[in-house]
Design an enzyme around this catalytic site. Structure first.
Site, PDB file in Angstrom:
ATOM      1  N   CYS A 290       0.863  -1.179   0.000  1.00 24.96           N
ATOM      2  CA  CYS A 290       0.000   0.000   0.000  1.00 24.96           C
ATOM      3  C   CYS A 290       0.900   1.230   0.000  1.00 24.96           C
ATOM      4  CB  CYS A 290      -0.996  -0.018   1.161  1.00 24.96           C
ATOM      5  SG  CYS A 290      -0.304   0.220   2.809  1.00 24.96           S
TER       6      CYS A 290
ATOM      7  N   ASN B 205       2.405   1.557   4.244  1.00 26.52           N
ATOM      8  CA  ASN B 205       2.646   0.292   4.942  1.00 26.52           C
ATOM      9  C   ASN B 205       2.318   0.377   6.430  1.00 26.52           C
ATOM     10  OD1 ASN B 205       5.396  -1.947   5.665  1.00 26.52           O
ATOM     11  ND2 ASN B 205       3.367  -2.510   4.990  1.00 26.52           N
TER      12      ASN B 205
ATOM     13  N   CYS C 143      -1.477   0.766   7.226  1.00 30.04           N
ATOM     14  CA  CYS C 143      -2.910   0.468   7.352  1.00 30.04           C
ATOM     15  C   CYS C 143      -3.295  -0.788   6.573  1.00 30.04           C
ATOM     16  CB  CYS C 143      -3.762   1.643   6.865  1.00 30.04           C
ATOM     17  SG  CYS C 143      -3.626   3.148   7.851  1.00 30.04           S
ATOM     18  N   ARG C 144      -3.427  -0.661   5.260  1.00 27.27           N
ATOM     19  CA  ARG C 144      -3.985  -1.741   4.444  1.00 27.27           C
ATOM     20  C   ARG C 144      -3.047  -2.921   4.265  1.00 27.27           C
ATOM     21  NH1 ARG C 144      -5.333   1.843  -0.626  1.00 27.27           N
ATOM     22  NH2 ARG C 144      -3.400   2.774   0.140  1.00 27.27           N
ATOM     23  N   SER C 145      -1.804  -2.679   3.877  1.00 26.38           N
ATOM     24  CA  SER C 145      -0.931  -3.823   3.599  1.00 26.38           C
ATOM     25  C   SER C 145      -0.547  -4.598   4.857  1.00 26.38           C
ATOM     26  CB  SER C 145       0.294  -3.421   2.766  1.00 26.38           C
ATOM     27  OG  SER C 145       1.069  -2.438   3.396  1.00 26.38           O
TER      28      SER C 145
ATOM     29  N   ASP D 299      -8.335   3.691   1.407  1.00 32.26           N
ATOM     30  CA  ASP D 299      -7.297   3.899   2.410  1.00 32.26           C
ATOM     31  C   ASP D 299      -7.924   4.405   3.708  1.00 32.26           C
ATOM     32  OD1 ASP D 299      -5.077   4.514   3.938  1.00 32.26           O
ATOM     33  OD2 ASP D 299      -4.001   5.463   2.279  1.00 32.26           O
TER      34      ASP D 299
END
Length: 158
Positions: free
Chosen positions: A8, A11, A13-15, A129
């Site tokens: 993401c 690095n 939140c999402r990934s 995001d």
């Protein structure tokens, strides 16, 4: 050994959420010794930091470990070190593809795609995001479904 890298922007939140969720699914499937998982960001703002508070809270509520996770940036050797590079959105995918093209022929053969390419019924191309939206629950649902599909894909391709 199959190797998966989730990517993401920062690095945090999402990934890392995808890394933790996928690691749990891989462990539950009894495949922890045959699938390696990591995450990275295209930006360098958060290098060395743990996942975002919202990601940590959501994972903790679900009993999913994020122990030892620290943000890092995508590296040139990721293209040869990983079999799958799974991006959270179109912008990340473009940035990662630019890095790959700049490396040239030595970049490796990693398959590059977006997580939601595996979830067409989601009706969206990109995992939103939550750093900006605050909606970690929505992201978790998308990531969880995407991780299920990724595990199916890896099993089919093995």
């Amino acid at each position: 050994m199959k190797r998966v890298l989730f990517v993401c922007l920062g690095n945090i939140c999402r990934s890392p959420m995808a890394e933790a969720v996928f690691r749990r699914k891989v462990e539950e499937a009894g495949l922890a010794s045959s699938i390696s998982i990591d995450s990275a960001g295209t930006g360098d703002w958060h290098i060395g930091k743990p996942p975002h508070e919202g990601t940590r809270k959501l994972l903790t509520e679900r009993g999913i470990s994020f122990e030892g996770m620290r943000a890092r940036q995508v590296r040139n050797d990721d293209f040869s070190d990983f079999d799958y590079i799974v991006c959270m959105d179109s912008s990340n995918e473009r940035n990662v593809d630019e890095i790959r093209r700049s490396i040239g022929e030595t970049a490796g053969e990693a398959k590059l795609f977006k997580l939601l390419d595996l979830v067409p019924e989601a009706g969206m191309l990109d995992v939103p995001d939550p750093y900006y939206t605050g909606n970690f629950e929505e992201v978790y649902e998308l990531v969880s479904t995407g991780c299920d599909r990724l595990l199916e894909r890896i099993r089919q391709e093995s």
